[in-house]
Structures are given as structure tokens and as C-alpha cells.
Design a protein around this motif. Sequence first.
Motif, PDB file in Angstrom:
ATOM      1  N   VAL B  28      -5.421   6.633 -28.842  1.00  0.00           N
ATOM      2  CA  VAL B  28      -6.434   7.403 -28.146  1.00  0.00           C
ATOM      3  C   VAL B  28      -6.031   8.843 -27.859  1.00  0.00           C
ATOM      4  O   VAL B  28      -6.735   9.564 -27.165  1.00  0.00           O
ATOM      5  N   ASP B  29      -4.902   9.254 -28.383  1.00  0.00           N
ATOM      6  CA  ASP B  29      -4.537  10.652 -28.269  1.00  0.00           C
ATOM      7  C   ASP B  29      -4.507  11.118 -26.825  1.00  0.00           C
ATOM      8  O   ASP B  29      -5.305  11.938 -26.385  1.00  0.00           O
ATOM      9  N   LEU B  55     -17.330   4.302 -33.745  1.00  0.00           N
ATOM     10  CA  LEU B  55     -18.198   3.121 -33.650  1.00  0.00           C
ATOM     11  C   LEU B  55     -19.117   2.971 -34.860  1.00  0.00           C
ATOM     12  O   LEU B  55     -19.790   1.964 -35.025  1.00  0.00           O
ATOM     13  N   ALA B  56     -19.127   4.028 -35.699  1.00  0.00           N
ATOM     14  CA  ALA B  56     -20.092   4.072 -36.795  1.00  0.00           C
ATOM     15  C   ALA B  56     -20.156   2.783 -37.598  1.00  0.00           C
ATOM     16  O   ALA B  56     -21.231   2.238 -37.833  1.00  0.00           O
ATOM     17  N   ARG B 231     -11.557   0.372 -27.915  1.00  0.00           N
ATOM     18  CA  ARG B 231     -12.202   1.549 -27.333  1.00  0.00           C
ATOM     19  C   ARG B 231     -13.267   1.116 -26.331  1.00  0.00           C
ATOM     20  O   ARG B 231     -14.453   1.372 -26.521  1.00  0.00           O
ATOM     21  N   PRO B 232     -12.849   0.436 -25.258  1.00  0.00           N
ATOM     22  CA  PRO B 232     -13.854  -0.063 -24.300  1.00  0.00           C
ATOM     23  C   PRO B 232     -14.703   1.042 -23.686  1.00  0.00           C
ATOM     24  O   PRO B 232     -15.872   0.845 -23.405  1.00  0.00           O
ATOM     25  N   PHE B 233     -14.087   2.210 -23.507  1.00  0.00           N
ATOM     26  CA  PHE B 233     -14.862   3.260 -22.865  1.00  0.00           C
ATOM     27  C   PHE B 233     -16.098   3.625 -23.677  1.00  0.00           C
ATOM     28  O   PHE B 233     -17.227   3.598 -23.192  1.00  0.00           O
ATOM     29  N   GLU B 234     -15.870   3.941 -24.938  1.00  0.00           N
ATOM     30  CA  GLU B 234     -16.986   4.322 -25.799  1.00  0.00           C
ATOM     31  C   GLU B 234     -17.986   3.180 -25.947  1.00  0.00           C
ATOM     32  O   GLU B 234     -19.198   3.367 -25.853  1.00  0.00           O
ATOM     33  N   VAL B 235     -17.452   1.969 -26.168  1.00  0.00           N
ATOM     34  CA  VAL B 235     -18.321   0.830 -26.446  1.00  0.00           C
ATOM     35  C   VAL B 235     -19.227   0.546 -25.244  1.00  0.00           C
ATOM     36  O   VAL B 235     -20.444   0.427 -25.374  1.00  0.00           O
ATOM     37  N   TYR B 236     -18.600   0.499 -24.065  1.00  0.00           N
ATOM     38  CA  TYR B 236     -19.420   0.155 -22.900  1.00  0.00           C
ATOM     39  C   TYR B 236     -20.306   1.309 -22.465  1.00  0.00           C
ATOM     40  O   TYR B 236     -21.348   1.090 -21.848  1.00  0.00           O
TER      41      TYR B 236
END
Lengths: 243, 270
Positions: B28-29, B55-56, B231-236
Motif C-alpha cells: 500500500v505504499d 478494483l477494476a 484493500r479493505p479501505f477501497e473495497v468498503y
Amino acid sequence: MISITGLHKSFGSATVLRGIDLEISQGEVVSVLGSSGSGKSTLIRCINGLEKIDGGRVTVDGFDVSKPRELADARKRSGTVFQLFNLYPHMTAVQNIALAPVEVLNVPRKDAEAEARRLLQQVGLSERADAYPAQLSGGQRQRVGICRALAMKPSYLLLDEVTSALDPEMTAEVLSILANIAKQGTTMVFVTHEIEFARSISTRIAFLDKGQMIADLPTEDFFSDKGMAMPRVAQFLSKMRKD
Amino acid sequence: MPTILSWLNVKRSGGGWGTTPLKNAAAVDTDLLILLSETGFTIEARRLQFDLSILAKHIPFLLEGTWLTFKVCLISVIGSLVLGLLVAAARTSSSTFLNRLSAVYVDMFRNIPFIVQLFFFYFGLPEIGIYIDALSTGIIALSIAGGAFTSDVIRSGILAIEPGVIEAAQVSGLKRATIFRRIALPIALRTSVRPLGSVFINLILTSSVLSTITLNELTGSAKIVASQTFRPFEVYFVLLVAYAALTWSVSIVIGALHRHLNRNQAEGVA
Ligand SMILES: Nc1ncnc2c1ncn2[C@@H]1O[C@H](COP(=O)(O)OP(=O)(O)OP(=O)(O)O)[C@@H](O)[C@H]1O
Ligand SMILES: [Mg+2]
């Protein structure tokens, strides 16, 4: 004939009607007078089956309103016009009027609606036939209410203070329609505070006092010495005339 | 700051308490900054990249989940409406037996957490030999629970009708069933559109619980994607937006429906 014998009605411990006897024949216009709380509305509601009666008998053309099997037949013979109109708010004037003829008398919808429009025209509302109750004035709503009752071709029309929610101008327009209906020979039971109007259209006056029918006289007699001889009637009339 | 988001983490110096170090720190840099330290706590600010593009390749899978949520909700809304109408009719009928029965149903299902009802249907019933697949269980459970709320809304709508209007229908000789169908119900539905909308929106939100019985609807599929991508942040975040969009569009439709059905009524009603 509407025949009421020994009618008793109480709400809980309060007795509202104490042994009413009244007969109304075809073609009569009977006004029911009496001060507020004397039981006039309750009497009407016992005739159309909205209140359960506690004693005595009420029949409409021989059908006993306290027998569930006969109530439907009794109700087919009488029509009610309400003080607060009670129109179906989700239906247009025409739909309000045509509903019962279609559902109860199985009149084809087209015919029932044509008849509704004819009735509306008679009361000067052809233009508003497709308006909803909320879009009509009080007087117009009551005229629709009258048409709704007439559409069932009732032998008897029951009217409970049908103008008391209206301003004087609208009252006049509704009363003139009722006078017309009376002239056509429709039997009416008319609860009202419009004394002068009652006098002009009634054949008979029934006077209720604290749940008792203390006078039942031809109109001329009621408003003459005969009526005045009764203290309660004299008191009522003088009070009503003062207001 | 060039990054889109800052992430704060509280750490007690010396102990591991309170920190959830990112499992995939490399991926996650992170760009760690010690901002300040006081009374034994270290506050770290991690600047992360907020990158939806990862997520693409999961979009088709997430869309499948969305479609499943849509399907389940649509069927359940119809189910609760039908059930709600029947139960409202029973609750306002003259039969004491039907009154009681329907009141018990409403009270029971409104007063038990949905997840408990769901587990009972999915994990409990098989014990007595009743097996229903996850999808049907979800739809049935949502419809039954939604039906309890729906019937209550419709019933209040019926009870709020001017008694004189019903009396006018009675004296004109209409039968009970006709009065219910032609007068009481249409009036009640018109006034109940908004509260019914709330019930249905709640149903959509509740449908996320179905992920607990292996149903990969929107939430279920998001969980899977989150664990695959780390990547829970983006997903949620996407999930959050998806539910908000779903319920927001439902409330738009409800508002329009309300205005349409009440277009001929008094100003106050519309
Ligand atoms: N549903 C009811 N429950 C309890 N009491 C009632 C009910 N309906 C009427 N009453 C009582 O019965 C009495 C007669 O009422 P009713 O409405 O028949 O009078 P009314 O002669 O029509 O009066 P008004 O001229 O004011 O309309 C009143 O004392 C009233 O309070
Ligand atoms: Mg009255």
C-alpha cells in the motif's frame, strides 16, 4: 315505509334514545328538530345501521336493520347525506357517485357513469364531474354527496345537518337543490337547524328532546299554537330564531 | 499534501497495544511520519494512496453481487408488500382469531433481530429436516420480516382514514371486502407511500446480513474482494457508495410515487 317502534339506544351508561316511535311513509318530508345532544344524529344512524340498537325495532320497507341478513336490503332502500360530506378522496366526483351502483346494483360502469354525469348536471356541476373532492368547494362537495346518495335510487333520503359545515351562500345553493328533490316526491328525513327551511319543505316535524320524541306534528300545526303550547318546543323555537 | 488521504494510528511506545499494522504495508505504499509523541503514545500518520483502479478486475464480480442484491430486494419487497397487505387485512378484519394471529406475527418478527431469524431459518430448520437453499432462505426471511413492518404501516394508514368515509361506503351497501379493496386500501396506500419507502430502504440495508449465510450479494462479494486484494479501505468505500446510491434512488422513486398518487389531494397531503 320507515317504521321505528320503541327504539332505545345507549352509549355505555348514557341513554341517548328512550323509546322513539316514528313512521315515515313514501312521499313525506319529515324534519327532525331538537337541541344539540337530543339524539337526532343517533336516530339517523340507527336507521341506516351505523349504530347497533339496544331495544325496539327499526325497519325499512319491512327489512329489519338489526338483522345482518336484512341490513343490506334496508340499506339499498335508503341513502344518506352526511354533514361532513365523507366523499371518497381518491375518486373523482363521477367515480364517487358511480361506485355503489356498479358494486351493489351491478349497473354496467358506462351506464352508472353516464347517470352520475346526468345527476351532476342537475345540481349544476357538469364542469366539475372529473374533479377530485379536494379540488371542490364545500358546497360543491355536498352536491356530489347528494348525487352519490341519489344514484342508488333510494326510496328514502336521510340527511343529517347537511348544510351546517357550509357558509350561508353555499347553504343556500344546497338547500335549493334539496327543495327541488323534495318537490320531485323523494321521501326525506331531514335533521337540520335551518328552521325556516324545514318549515318550507317539510310535511311533518318530529321534535326530539333528551332522547324522546315529544312532538310529531304536521308542519303547520308545529309552527302554530299547537306547537307553541308545548313549553320545550316554544323555548327551542324562540332560541333558534334569536340565533 | 499530494496524497489524497491521511491515516492516523495510535500506538503506545513500547507495547503493541492499539495498533493494527497494515498487513500489506509494502503493497500500500505507506509513507510513515512521526507527528508527535506524548505520554507514552505515538501518533503515526500514514499517507496512503487511495487507488480504485486496483478494483477494476473485480468489477464484474462486484456487479454480480449488486445484481443479486437487487434481485433479492425486489422479490422481497414484493413479498413483504403482498404479505403486509394480507396481514393488514387480517388485523383490521372483524375476526378475533385473525386479529390475534396477525398481531402475534407482527410482534414476533418486529422484536427479534433479523440475523437471529435468518440463522434460525438457515441453520436451525435443517436440524428438523427442513432444508432451504441460501437464496430462498434469504428471500423468505426478508419477506417475512419486511411483511411485519409493511403490515403495520398499512394498518396505521387504514386506521387513520376518516371514519365517516368508511361509514359512507357502508351505508351505500358496499360489502366489507369491497370497502377494503376499493376504499380503505387505496386511501391507506396513498398516505403510506413514504413510511413504506422507509421500510423498503431498511429491507435493502438488512439484505447485507444475508452475506452471513454464504450468499454473495453486494456485501458478501465485497468481503471476498477485500480479502483477495488486501484493500479493505477501497473495497468498503465502494460498498458504502453502492448502498447509498441504491437507497437514495429508491427514496427518489418513492418521493415521485408519493407526489404522483397524491397529485389530486389537498395541498397538505402532497
Ligand atoms: N359514539 C358515541 N359515544 C358516546 N356518546 C355518544 C356517541 N354518539 C353520540 N353520543 C352522545 O349521545 C348524545 C346524542 O348525540 P347526537 O349526536 O345524536 O345528538 P344530536 O341531536 O345530533 O346533536 P347535534 O345537534 O349537536 O348534532 C350526546 O349526548 C352525545 O354526546
Ligand atoms: Mg347531530
